[in-house]
Write a protein that holds these residues in place. Structure first.
Motif, PDB file in Angstrom:
ATOM      1  N   PRO A  55       2.561  -9.723  27.346  1.00  0.00           N
ATOM      2  CA  PRO A  55       4.020  -9.770  27.133  1.00  0.00           C
ATOM      3  C   PRO A  55       4.793  -9.001  28.200  1.00  0.00           C
ATOM      4  O   PRO A  55       5.870  -9.401  28.607  1.00  0.00           O
ATOM      5  CB  PRO A  55       4.203  -9.120  25.763  1.00  0.00           C
ATOM      6  N   TYR A  56       4.219  -7.905  28.634  1.00  0.00           N
ATOM      7  CA  TYR A  56       4.915  -7.110  29.630  1.00  0.00           C
ATOM      8  C   TYR A  56       5.115  -7.896  30.916  1.00  0.00           C
ATOM      9  O   TYR A  56       6.226  -7.959  31.462  1.00  0.00           O
ATOM     10  CB  TYR A  56       4.099  -5.847  29.899  1.00  0.00           C
TER      11      TYR A  56
ATOM     12  N   PHE B 186      -3.469   6.669  25.225  1.00  0.00           N
ATOM     13  CA  PHE B 186      -2.388   5.774  25.660  1.00  0.00           C
ATOM     14  C   PHE B 186      -2.149   4.644  24.694  1.00  0.00           C
ATOM     15  O   PHE B 186      -1.012   4.175  24.559  1.00  0.00           O
ATOM     16  CB  PHE B 186      -2.660   5.246  27.063  1.00  0.00           C
ATOM     17  N   ILE B 187      -3.203   4.198  24.045  1.00  0.00           N
ATOM     18  CA  ILE B 187      -2.991   3.180  23.007  1.00  0.00           C
ATOM     19  C   ILE B 187      -2.092   3.757  21.921  1.00  0.00           C
ATOM     20  O   ILE B 187      -1.120   3.120  21.476  1.00  0.00           O
ATOM     21  CB  ILE B 187      -4.336   2.710  22.399  1.00  0.00           C
ATOM     22  N   ALA B 188      -2.426   4.959  21.494  1.00  0.00           N
ATOM     23  CA  ALA B 188      -1.623   5.589  20.447  1.00  0.00           C
ATOM     24  C   ALA B 188      -0.184   5.757  20.908  1.00  0.00           C
ATOM     25  O   ALA B 188       0.765   5.464  20.161  1.00  0.00           O
ATOM     26  CB  ALA B 188      -2.235   6.936  20.078  1.00  0.00           C
ATOM     27  N   VAL B 189      -0.014   6.217  22.141  1.00  0.00           N
ATOM     28  CA  VAL B 189       1.346   6.422  22.679  1.00  0.00           C
ATOM     29  C   VAL B 189       2.113   5.104  22.686  1.00  0.00           C
ATOM     30  O   VAL B 189       3.280   5.048  22.281  1.00  0.00           O
ATOM     31  CB  VAL B 189       1.253   7.006  24.104  1.00  0.00           C
ATOM     32  N   SER B 190       1.427   4.065  23.141  1.00  0.00           N
ATOM     33  CA  SER B 190       2.097   2.774  23.229  1.00  0.00           C
ATOM     34  C   SER B 190       2.540   2.286  21.871  1.00  0.00           C
ATOM     35  O   SER B 190       3.672   1.817  21.697  1.00  0.00           O
ATOM     36  CB  SER B 190       1.147   1.775  23.882  1.00  0.00           C
ATOM     37  N   VAL B 191       1.650   2.433  20.894  1.00  0.00           N
ATOM     38  CA  VAL B 191       1.989   1.948  19.560  1.00  0.00           C
ATOM     39  C   VAL B 191       3.139   2.757  18.984  1.00  0.00           C
ATOM     40  O   VAL B 191       4.084   2.202  18.412  1.00  0.00           O
ATOM     41  CB  VAL B 191       0.740   2.023  18.645  1.00  0.00           C
TER      42      VAL B 191
ATOM     43  N   VAL C  45       6.667  -8.874  20.088  1.00  0.00           N
ATOM     44  CA  VAL C  45       5.917  -8.645  18.862  1.00  0.00           C
ATOM     45  C   VAL C  45       4.430  -8.501  19.167  1.00  0.00           C
ATOM     46  O   VAL C  45       3.724  -7.712  18.545  1.00  0.00           O
ATOM     47  CB  VAL C  45       6.154  -9.824  17.887  1.00  0.00           C
ATOM     48  N   PHE C  46       3.991  -9.250  20.147  1.00  0.00           N
ATOM     49  CA  PHE C  46       2.563  -9.216  20.444  1.00  0.00           C
ATOM     50  C   PHE C  46       2.109  -7.855  20.942  1.00  0.00           C
ATOM     51  O   PHE C  46       0.914  -7.587  20.996  1.00  0.00           O
ATOM     52  CB  PHE C  46       2.217 -10.296  21.473  1.00  0.00           C
TER      53      PHE C  46
ATOM     54  N   ALA D 212      12.876 -15.921  22.877  1.00  0.00           N
ATOM     55  CA  ALA D 212      11.430 -16.048  23.017  1.00  0.00           C
ATOM     56  C   ALA D 212      10.831 -14.755  23.532  1.00  0.00           C
ATOM     57  O   ALA D 212       9.729 -14.355  23.154  1.00  0.00           O
ATOM     58  CB  ALA D 212      11.099 -17.191  23.978  1.00  0.00           C
ATOM     59  N   PHE D 213      11.552 -14.082  24.381  1.00  0.00           N
ATOM     60  CA  PHE D 213      11.074 -12.826  24.928  1.00  0.00           C
ATOM     61  C   PHE D 213      10.902 -11.790  23.830  1.00  0.00           C
ATOM     62  O   PHE D 213       9.943 -11.031  23.816  1.00  0.00           O
ATOM     63  CB  PHE D 213      12.085 -12.347  25.979  1.00  0.00           C
TER      64      PHE D 213
END
Lengths: 200, 638
Positions: B272-273, B194-199, B294-295, B288-289
């Motif tokens: 951020p989400y 999931f990390i990979a998918v998210s990135v 970016v984070f 700002a959003f």
């Protein structure tokens, strides 16, 4: 412990490497027999391969025996007592002569050696200042943690007691003859003198 | 004590003649050395290789096998030699240690074999000389690390979890070592996926997709398929949040966990989400959003849990911070200097790009790092000259520290892995050396406590006193002579401070008469040692009053009645087990009674002196219980 000594000794070895006189000569000059001299020299040579002990090394060695306190001052006086030639180093001959007197000498010789030890400036008299120095040096070797606790004036009292006993004509100094006479009258001391004969 | 010192001991003892005229008391008897004093040559046969050495050489280190009586176990009567069935090559080094006082480590030998030999011969490795110590320690650490890795690998697969561990502990263990159970492994790979998918989603959503029908402009995919991307994002964040909460729950120390780097990364990845959810769709804050989005890229750092290499990189960057900081600082200095110079050199030119010094910073950086974009170029001759100087110096300034940093990486990486272990070992080494030093100072005090100073016949000396080497006997005799000369005794720090405390207490309460009278009485009927113990006892419990000390006093003086004696005698049997603490010349009975009296006063408020006579039967009644006397023994052994 010996690392700094080895450096010093190495420097000295390039300059001075002292060999003692022959075994027969030493045997004649001292009260030791050949075997004892051999044992003594082997130990001496092992510790000081260059054949001489300088004052720093001597202080260091002597301090190992009295880890509680500070033996450097007394070691200094002791070094001077052994260094009969007063050239800042003890050779094997000095070492063995001193030991011969202390262990195998007559009562008079031992007392004379002790007198020389106390007489710091070698003028033939022990005055109160010299004695105070010596006594203070001895008390320094005890260190801080003693029982009863050492108060500041204990060495002074000790010196007073000593002079009380030794100075017959009350002229403030102790000569060799007074010293020897007073010691010979002290039975405790005479008895104790015998104790050290079988140290080697 | 070091080797050679033993050689000088006879000399130091002889010099003690110099103390005799000053001594207030007569000197103690010297220890009798029954052994023959003639030096002899010993034969040592190690697996066939015969060594010969003087007996004195081996006697230098009495706490090793060869220096103590332990070697008698290896003596072979038939061949009149000591036989050791050990490695003869190693023995050479061991014997050289006795001869020279320095232990060397032979580099070609295996470190474990060497350690075993040292252990056999009773030599502590800390004595290894400085010349070989580095090598020895490095090899030993390598060995230990290798062993540790092996055992870790074994342990990780073995799973000997204690059966009574809570589910929380098991969960934490599953998180930390994903290889322990299948569930953990599955979870590990799922999160990784999931990390990979998210990135990848973050990356892909900015790629321009084909515009929808009816529009000309290219849209980024994120806006075209915004719902799909939003769902994917939600799923990932849900998984990450779940993982974070589970870790938080399972962590043994929650505060420590929350402060750790990985948890901060986790929080930054999912925040951020939620902030985006919470924030309203507003024009002003959407900027700002966007920044917050970016984070999301920080999710990539979550891979460091999955990759050992990333962790190491981060760690080394952290440890290399000072070098990097220096590089940055020197670069900044150079940039400022050159930017200033370029600005003033180009100031006159019309339409120049060098509008201000900060604007020149960009030129300087691009030039110094030899990038040379060409968007800003000097026009004046002076500017060109300084520009060329700038690029030349840039090469130097950057090229020099970089190899240093690169080599630092590998060095610091290895070093840091070992730095902590080395620090721990150093502490242990120093502690051992300090202990050995203290051992010699304490040996004499211990010797005194064991009653070795009493002038007894050899029959009645305790076993512990007999087992001392002749060197120690003679050394202790020398120290004893010094004590007699000055009429003061050596003590340790504890006793000294206690005595000081007693004396100050005595002066404060101005009841010094009782203490001094106690001293006087005790010295008349007992030697100094029990009085010291009595004072130690008096100070061992803080609330002990003057009254209890007086009680001691009374008990010392009063003749103990026979019935009390019988109680004491019965309790003495249990005390005999620790009789070395009570080796005294004086009446043990009085002293025993004195010990027993101490524990009771602290229970009461101890300002008034307790009346001795009613208290004593009460005390003695208590003393019948065995455990109580055991306690008294404990206190007396202070």
């Amino acid at each position: 412990m010996l690392s700094s000594d080895k450096v010093d000794d190495e420097l000295e070895m390039t300059m001075v490497c002292h060999r003692p006189e022959g075994l027969e000569q030493l045997e004649a000059q001292t009260n030791f027999n050949k075997r004892e001299l051999q044992v003594l020299y082997r130990g001496f040579k092992n510790e000081c391969p260059s054949g001489v002990v300088n004052e720093e090394t001597f202080k260091h060695i002597y301090a190992q025996f009295f880890p509680h306190g500070d033996a450097s001052t007394y070691a200094h006086y002791l070094f001077n007592a052994f260094d009969s030639a007063h050239n800042g180093s003890i050779k094997f001959e000095d070492f063995v002569m001193g030991l011969s007197i202390l262990l195998r000498g007559s009562v008079r010789e031992k007392l004379q050696w002790t007198f020389n030890l106390y007489d710091i400036n070698r003028d033939g008299y022990i005055n109160k200042e010299e004695m105070t120095e010596i006594v203070r040096a001895i008390y320094d070797m005890m260190g801080k943690y003693t029982y009863p606790a050492l108060r500041g004036d204990v060495p002074q009292q000790h010196v007073e007691a000593f002079f009380q006993k030794m100075d017959r004509n009350k002229d403030g100094v102790v000569t060799l003859e007074e010293f020897i006479l007073a010691c010979q009258e002290d039975e405790n001391m005479m008895r104790s003198l015998q104790l050290f004969e079988n140290v080697i | 004590m070091a080797a050679g010192v033993a050689t000088w001991l006879p000399f130091a003892r002889a010099a003690a003649v110099g103390w005799l005229p000053l001594a207030k008391k007569s000197m103690p008897k010297p220890p009798v050395d029954k052994k023959s004093r003639n030096d002899e040559i010993l034969f040592v046969n190690v697996s066939g290789l015969r060594f010969q050495t003087w007996k004195n050489t081996l006697d230098r280190y009495p706490d090793t096998l060869l220096g103590s009586s332990e070697k008698e176990f290896f003596y072979n009567e038939d061949t009149q030699e000591y036989f050791f069935d050990r490695d003869p090559e190693m023995f050479r080094h061991i014997l050289n240690f006795y001869r020279t006082g320095k232990l060397h480590y032979p580099r070609h030998e295996c470190i474990q074999a060497f350690d075993e030999e040292l252990a056999f011969y009773g030599i502590v490795p800390e004595i290894i000389g400085d010349c070989c110590m580095e090598e020895y320690r490095d090899r030993k650490k390598e060995n230990q690390e290798r062993l540790a890795e092996d055992t870790e690998a074994e342990m990780a697969t073995d799973i000997p979890l204690p059966p009574d561990s809570t589910s929380r502990e098991r969960l934490w263990r599953a998180f930390e070592n994903p290889h322990t159970s299948t569930m953990a492994l599955v979870f590990y790979y799922v999160t990784g996926f999931f990390i990979a998918v998210s990135v990848i989603a973050n990356v892909v959503e900015t790629v321009p997709c084909r515009p929808p029908k009816g529009s000309v402009k290219d849209l980024p995919c994120g806006e075209k398929y915004s719902l799909a991307f939003f769902c994917m994002d939600t799923a990932c964040v849900l998984i990450f949040t779940f993982e974070y909460l589970m870790r938080l729950f399972a962590a043994p120390s929650r505060c420590k966990f929350m402060r750790s780097v990985m948890s901060v990364i986790d929080v930054v990845a999912i925040m951020p989400y939620y902030i985006g959810l919470v924030m309203p769709e507003n024009e002003d804050v959407s900027g700002a959003f966007v920044t917050l989005r970016v984070f999301r890229v920080f999710r990539i750092f979550k891979f460091s849990r999955h990759s050992q290499g990333l962790r190491i990189l981060g760690y080394t960057l952290k440890s290399c911070a000072s070098e990097l900081g220096f590089l940055l600082f020197s670069l900044t200095m150079a940039i400022i200097i050159f930017a200033t110079v370029m600005y003033y050199a180009e100031k006159g030119t019309k339409g120049t790009n060098f509008t201000s010094i900060p604007a020149s910073f960009w030129y300087t950086i691009v030039t110094m790092t030899t990038l040379g974009y060409g968007d800003m170029v000097p026009n004046t001759i002076a500017g060109k000259i300084f520009g060329s100087i700038c690029s030349l110096s840039g090469v130097l300034v950057i090229a020099l520290p970089v190899p240093v940093i690169v080599s630092n990486f590998s060095r610091i990486y290895h070093q840091n892995q070992r730095a902590d272990k080395m620090r721990a070992q150093q502490k242990v080494r120093l502690a051992r050396i300090r202990l050995a030093k203290k051992g010699t100072t304490n040996a004499f005090l211990q010797y005194k406590e064991d009653g070795g100073l009493q002038d007894r016949d050899s029959d009645s000396t305790a076993l512990c006193v007999k087992n001392r080497s002749s060197f120690e006997h003679q050394h202790h005799h020398l120290l004893h002579c010094l004590e007699k000369t000055t009429n003061h005794e050596f003590t340790d720090e504890l006793t000294y401070s206690e005595v000081c405390m007693t004396e100050s207490v005595g002066y404060r309460t101005s009841r010094s008469t009782s203490l001094s009278s106690q001293q006087g009485l005790s010295s008349s009927c007992c030697p100094r040692r029990p009085k010291r113990r009595a004072i130690r006892l008096a100070n061992s419990t803080v609330s002990v009053s003057r009254g209890s000390v007086q009680e001691l006093d009374m008990l010392h003086v009063q003749k103990v009645a026979h019935q009390r004696l019988s109680v004491c005698a019965s309790s003495r049997s249990s005390l005999n087990a620790r009789s070395e603490d009570l080796k005294l010349n004086c009446d043990d009975r009085d002293f025993t009674a004195a010990i027993i009296s101490i524990p009771t006063p602290p229970a009461n408020t101890p300002d008034e002196s307790l009346p001795p006579s009613p208290a004593v039967p009460g005390i003695l009644r208590n003393s019948r219980s065995g455990s109580f006397t055991h306690e008294t023994v404990k206190i007396s052994s202070l």
